[in-house]
Design an enzyme around this catalytic site. Sequence first.
Site, PDB file in Angstrom:
ATOM      1  CE1 TYR A 100      -4.364  -1.262   0.820  1.00 37.53           C
ATOM      2  CE2 TYR A 100      -2.530  -3.320   2.167  1.00 37.53           C
ATOM      3  CZ  TYR A 100      -4.065  -2.642   0.945  1.00 37.53           C
ATOM      4  OH  TYR A 100      -5.634  -3.703   0.971  1.00 37.53           O
ATOM      5  CE1 TYR A 139      -2.218  -6.880   3.213  1.00 39.05           C
ATOM      6  CE2 TYR A 139      -2.951  -6.765   0.795  1.00 39.05           C
ATOM      7  CZ  TYR A 139      -3.367  -6.227   2.429  1.00 39.05           C
ATOM      8  OH  TYR A 139      -4.486  -5.403   2.750  1.00 39.05           O
ATOM      9  NE  ARG A 149      -6.879 -10.277   4.525  1.00 40.90           N
ATOM     10  CZ  ARG A 149      -7.407  -9.233   3.993  1.00 40.90           C
ATOM     11  NH1 ARG A 149      -7.685  -8.490   4.121  1.00 40.90           N
ATOM     12  NH2 ARG A 149      -8.755 -10.228   3.341  1.00 40.90           N
ATOM     13  CG  HIS A 152      -8.127  -7.253  -0.687  1.00 39.41           C
ATOM     14  ND1 HIS A 152      -7.261  -8.123   0.058  1.00 39.41           N
ATOM     15  CD2 HIS A 152      -7.981  -6.404   0.025  1.00 39.41           C
ATOM     16  CE1 HIS A 152      -6.672  -7.496   0.874  1.00 39.41           C
ATOM     17  NE2 HIS A 152      -7.273  -5.614   0.598  1.00 39.41           N
ATOM     18  CG  HIS A 154      -9.929  -2.438   1.325  1.00 33.55           C
ATOM     19  ND1 HIS A 154      -9.996  -3.326   2.719  1.00 33.55           N
ATOM     20  CD2 HIS A 154      -8.701  -2.593   0.774  1.00 33.55           C
ATOM     21  CE1 HIS A 154      -8.779  -3.423   3.173  1.00 33.55           C
ATOM     22  NE2 HIS A 154      -8.148  -3.367   2.483  1.00 33.55           N
TER      23      HIS A 154
END
Lengths: 231, 198
Positions: A100, A139, A149, A152, A154
């Site tokens: 991120y 990640y 994870r 995906h 959000h």
Amino acid sequence: MSYRLPAPETQPPYDAPDYGSTHKRHPKQPLIRIAQTLSETSAPRMRPSLYETTHNLAKGPGWEAQGERITVAGRVLDEDGRPVPGAMVEVWQANAAGRYNHERDQHDAPLDPNFKGEGRIFTDAEGWYRYTTIRPGAYPWRNHHNAWRPVHIHYSLFGAGFAQRLITQMYFPGDPLLPLDPIFNCVPDPAARQRLVAAFDLEVTEPEYALGYRFDIVLRGRDATPMENPA
Amino acid sequence: MSLASDDRSAEGRGGLNRPPLQATASQTAGPYWHLIDFPEWADLLRSNGPNAAIAGERITLLGTVTDGDGAPCPDAMVEIWQADPEGRYDGDFHGFGRCATDQAGRFRFLTLKPGAVRAEGNAFQAPHVVVSLFARGLLKQLVTRLYFAGEPLNEQDPVLSAVPPDRRGTLIARPEGDGAWRLDMRLQGEGEMVFLEI
């Protein structure tokens, strides 16, 4: 008018032992049920004149993000199948390497200076939304040993009533990490979990440009009958 | 996921009381939701914002979000939704704000004090602000309300009345002077805030 409570098995609990961050953050007292009032059935009128839209997270003037370009499209409906027009949809995600653009993300994967990873769109009169981005990467996180994870994106949605407010995640089909992910698997009903997984869609796919995925979202519907024991 | 249109038929409802479709499952906002944080949204009175020209009593809503150990939650998203100073939701006032908690778990909104909101019949709800909390470790939002200490209508407010008297205080902000009202929100344990199922 009020909004119907979702079927309990379709929603995750607050206390989810396999997801460590819930341990100290879930209330131990039961929620207190209230009858909805104007404060819950009304909602802020989000509109593009107040909240600028970004339909393309992957490309802008003079820059283009690294990664596999994708287009995601879908409809926002209520539980009765009615489109939710003018719904504000915010999306955010990791970059193609699984990192991120966020100071607290210390995962040792490259940052992409051309990828912020945040966008905002509004549904049209038929509830449709559409945006282009890059496919995020998986990640690691520290929930348990060797925890990763699944890929995906959000989502944050504002409907016609504040009771419809929803934050969720869209997953990708065939991801081998899905059966291992405590957050995805916190949703008790397997069918409800599967509805969080986007479908590859050749009709959304743009020739010579981007693979397409379809992801529909359902917000709480209106309840025809008043609550039996209103507060 | 794509919702096939036949799922909307009566047969697909799985029972008479089931709606044709089921609400999408909530998932946590996670620790990196700040990608959609715009700090100016915590100032509902910002000079370039939708409420700049609206008159009313300017107030600050502040407090902390803490966990079951009493430790600050430094990565929570606090959202508010409130009526205008006349208690209306359909006027020009845009009563929505979002604030990220800081390292000490603190949030702070600048807004106008809401008026009493119409309830069933001729009754009124006490002035209040709807509060939603999203965070890592919250798989769905926690919803609560902020009320103002000393409001006569608090005594007959339908939501406050549904809360056991010994826990009502967790919903009532206290004045700190200069228009500031404090409401600390404990997610778990001693002094746990009352959260609402709406």
